[in-house]
Motif scaffolding. Structure first.
Motif, PDB file in Angstrom:
ATOM      1  N   TRP A   1      -1.948  -4.794  -4.335  1.00 19.24           N
ATOM      2  CA  TRP A   1      -1.134  -3.591  -4.480  1.00 19.24           C
ATOM      3  C   TRP A   1      -2.053  -2.399  -4.642  1.00 19.24           C
ATOM      4  O   TRP A   1      -3.085  -2.497  -5.298  1.00 19.24           O
ATOM      5  CB  TRP A   1      -0.250  -3.741  -5.721  1.00 19.24           C
ATOM      6  CG  TRP A   1       0.668  -2.595  -6.007  1.00 19.24           C
ATOM      7  CD1 TRP A   1       1.962  -2.469  -5.602  1.00 19.24           C
ATOM      8  CD2 TRP A   1       0.386  -1.427  -6.791  1.00 19.24           C
ATOM      9  NE1 TRP A   1       2.488  -1.285  -6.082  1.00 19.24           N
ATOM     10  CE2 TRP A   1       1.535  -0.632  -6.822  1.00 19.24           C
ATOM     11  CE3 TRP A   1      -0.746  -0.982  -7.460  1.00 19.24           C
ATOM     12  CZ2 TRP A   1       1.597   0.582  -7.481  1.00 19.24           C
ATOM     13  CZ3 TRP A   1      -0.698   0.235  -8.131  1.00 19.24           C
ATOM     14  CH2 TRP A   1       0.472   0.996  -8.144  1.00 19.24           C
ATOM     15  N   ALA A   2      -1.691  -1.275  -4.025  1.00 19.87           N
ATOM     16  CA  ALA A   2      -2.482  -0.050  -4.181  1.00 19.87           C
ATOM     17  C   ALA A   2      -1.569   1.161  -4.123  1.00 19.87           C
ATOM     18  O   ALA A   2      -0.595   1.193  -3.360  1.00 19.87           O
ATOM     19  CB  ALA A   2      -3.539   0.058  -3.089  1.00 19.87           C
ATOM     20  N   LYS A   3      -1.895   2.157  -4.927  1.00 19.19           N
ATOM     21  CA  LYS A   3      -1.208   3.456  -4.903  1.00 19.19           C
ATOM     22  C   LYS A   3      -2.292   4.506  -4.779  1.00 19.19           C
ATOM     23  O   LYS A   3      -3.237   4.545  -5.572  1.00 19.19           O
ATOM     24  CB  LYS A   3      -0.410   3.664  -6.185  1.00 19.19           C
ATOM     25  CG  LYS A   3       0.184   5.032  -6.325  1.00 19.19           C
ATOM     26  CD  LYS A   3       1.591   5.083  -5.838  1.00 19.19           C
ATOM     27  CE  LYS A   3       2.145   6.492  -6.120  1.00 19.19           C
ATOM     28  NZ  LYS A   3       3.349   6.748  -5.457  1.00 19.19           N
TER      29      LYS A   3
ATOM     30  N   ALA B   1      -7.476   9.595  -5.447  1.00 16.49           N
ATOM     31  CA  ALA B   1      -7.580   8.596  -6.506  1.00 16.49           C
ATOM     32  C   ALA B   1      -6.770   7.397  -6.064  1.00 16.49           C
ATOM     33  O   ALA B   1      -5.670   7.542  -5.520  1.00 16.49           O
ATOM     34  CB  ALA B   1      -7.044   9.140  -7.827  1.00 16.49           C
ATOM     35  N   GLY B   2      -7.322   6.219  -6.238  1.00 14.02           N
ATOM     36  CA  GLY B   2      -6.635   4.990  -5.874  1.00 14.02           C
ATOM     37  C   GLY B   2      -6.567   4.053  -7.068  1.00 14.02           C
ATOM     38  O   GLY B   2      -7.540   3.924  -7.820  1.00 14.02           O
ATOM     39  N   PHE B   3      -5.418   3.450  -7.232  1.00 12.78           N
ATOM     40  CA  PHE B   3      -5.197   2.480  -8.301  1.00 12.78           C
ATOM     41  C   PHE B   3      -4.814   1.157  -7.655  1.00 12.78           C
ATOM     42  O   PHE B   3      -3.915   1.123  -6.811  1.00 12.78           O
ATOM     43  CB  PHE B   3      -4.110   2.986  -9.253  1.00 12.78           C
ATOM     44  CG  PHE B   3      -4.508   4.271  -9.907  1.00 12.78           C
ATOM     45  CD1 PHE B   3      -5.181   4.263 -11.110  1.00 12.78           C
ATOM     46  CD2 PHE B   3      -4.248   5.489  -9.300  1.00 12.78           C
ATOM     47  CE1 PHE B   3      -5.584   5.447 -11.709  1.00 12.78           C
ATOM     48  CE2 PHE B   3      -4.644   6.684  -9.888  1.00 12.78           C
ATOM     49  CZ  PHE B   3      -5.314   6.661 -11.098  1.00 12.78           C
ATOM     50  N   TYR B   4      -5.509   0.100  -8.032  1.00 17.24           N
ATOM     51  CA  TYR B   4      -5.409  -1.178  -7.333  1.00 17.24           C
ATOM     52  C   TYR B   4      -5.118  -2.320  -8.298  1.00 17.24           C
ATOM     53  O   TYR B   4      -5.652  -2.350  -9.403  1.00 17.24           O
ATOM     54  CB  TYR B   4      -6.732  -1.485  -6.616  1.00 17.24           C
ATOM     55  CG  TYR B   4      -7.177  -0.388  -5.690  1.00 17.24           C
ATOM     56  CD1 TYR B   4      -6.859  -0.427  -4.335  1.00 17.24           C
ATOM     57  CD2 TYR B   4      -7.905   0.708  -6.156  1.00 17.24           C
ATOM     58  CE1 TYR B   4      -7.263   0.587  -3.481  1.00 17.24           C
ATOM     59  CE2 TYR B   4      -8.304   1.728  -5.309  1.00 17.24           C
ATOM     60  CZ  TYR B   4      -7.981   1.666  -3.976  1.00 17.24           C
ATOM     61  OH  TYR B   4      -8.375   2.668  -3.138  1.00 17.24           O
TER      62      TYR B   4
ATOM     63  N   TRP C   1       0.869  -1.181   0.000  1.00 19.47           N
ATOM     64  CA  TRP C   1       0.000   0.000   0.000  1.00 19.47           C
ATOM     65  C   TRP C   1       0.900   1.223   0.000  1.00 19.47           C
ATOM     66  O   TRP C   1       1.696   1.426   0.921  1.00 19.47           O
ATOM     67  CB  TRP C   1      -0.876  -0.006   1.252  1.00 19.47           C
ATOM     68  CG  TRP C   1      -1.894   1.066   1.288  1.00 19.47           C
ATOM     69  CD1 TRP C   1      -1.747   2.345   1.772  1.00 19.47           C
ATOM     70  CD2 TRP C   1      -3.248   0.977   0.829  1.00 19.47           C
ATOM     71  NE1 TRP C   1      -2.923   3.040   1.636  1.00 19.47           N
ATOM     72  CE2 TRP C   1      -3.855   2.216   1.058  1.00 19.47           C
ATOM     73  CE3 TRP C   1      -3.988  -0.039   0.240  1.00 19.47           C
ATOM     74  CZ2 TRP C   1      -5.174   2.482   0.732  1.00 19.47           C
ATOM     75  CZ3 TRP C   1      -5.301   0.212  -0.092  1.00 19.47           C
ATOM     76  CH2 TRP C   1      -5.893   1.463   0.156  1.00 19.47           C
ATOM     77  N   ILE C   2       0.782   2.060  -1.029  1.00 18.66           N
ATOM     78  CA  ILE C   2       1.629   3.237  -1.180  1.00 18.66           C
ATOM     79  C   ILE C   2       0.755   4.485  -1.110  1.00 18.66           C
ATOM     80  O   ILE C   2      -0.213   4.610  -1.856  1.00 18.66           O
ATOM     81  CB  ILE C   2       2.378   3.211  -2.530  1.00 18.66           C
ATOM     82  CG1 ILE C   2       3.165   1.909  -2.674  1.00 18.66           C
ATOM     83  CG2 ILE C   2       3.276   4.435  -2.669  1.00 18.66           C
ATOM     84  CD1 ILE C   2       3.628   1.624  -4.089  1.00 18.66           C
TER      85      ILE C   2
END
Length: 119
Positions: free
Chosen positions: A107-109, A95-98, A35-36
């Motif tokens: 994984w998530a940013k 905004a989240g990218f998974y 998780w970033i």
């Protein structure tokens, strides 16, 4: 091959997050999830548990999903996050990218409008 429903995975994640149900939230991650957020990186269930437990008790965050795009094992969400910083309620667009593995987040940013760091 396991069929992944990224929309359902993300709805469960946000529901558990908003309910501050740490156990339900953690079951939505793979054991080796990353998780970033900004400059901080949490790796694995132990670090994720510590990160989310601290946020849930200190910041009292809630999320509202505005847009969710999903394809295969990927999802992107535009959300509004409301949280408490130094006793003051604040609202951010995030905004989240998974990336998913099975029905779990691997994984998530996360990007917060202006800055990912909360000051």
């Amino acid at each position: 091959m396991i069929e992944v429903n990224p929309g359902a995975v993300m709805r469960r994640h946000v529901d558990a997050f908003n309910a501050r149900d740490l156990d339900a939230l953690m079951t939505g991650f793979t054991e080796d999830a990353v998780w970033i957020t900004g400059s901080s990186i949490a790796r694995g269930i132990g670090e994720l548990t510590e990160l989310f437990a601290g946020a849930m008790t200190g910041l009292l965050p809630t999320l509202v999903v505005h847009d969710l795009l999903a394809d295969g094992d990927r999802a992107a969400c535009q959300m509004i996050e409301t949280l408490t910083v130094a006793g003051e309620e604040r609202t951010f667009f995030i905004a989240g990218f998974y990336r998913l593995r099975g029905e779990r987040i691997a994984w998530a940013k996360i990007y917060r409008e202006g800055s990912a760091e909360i000051s």
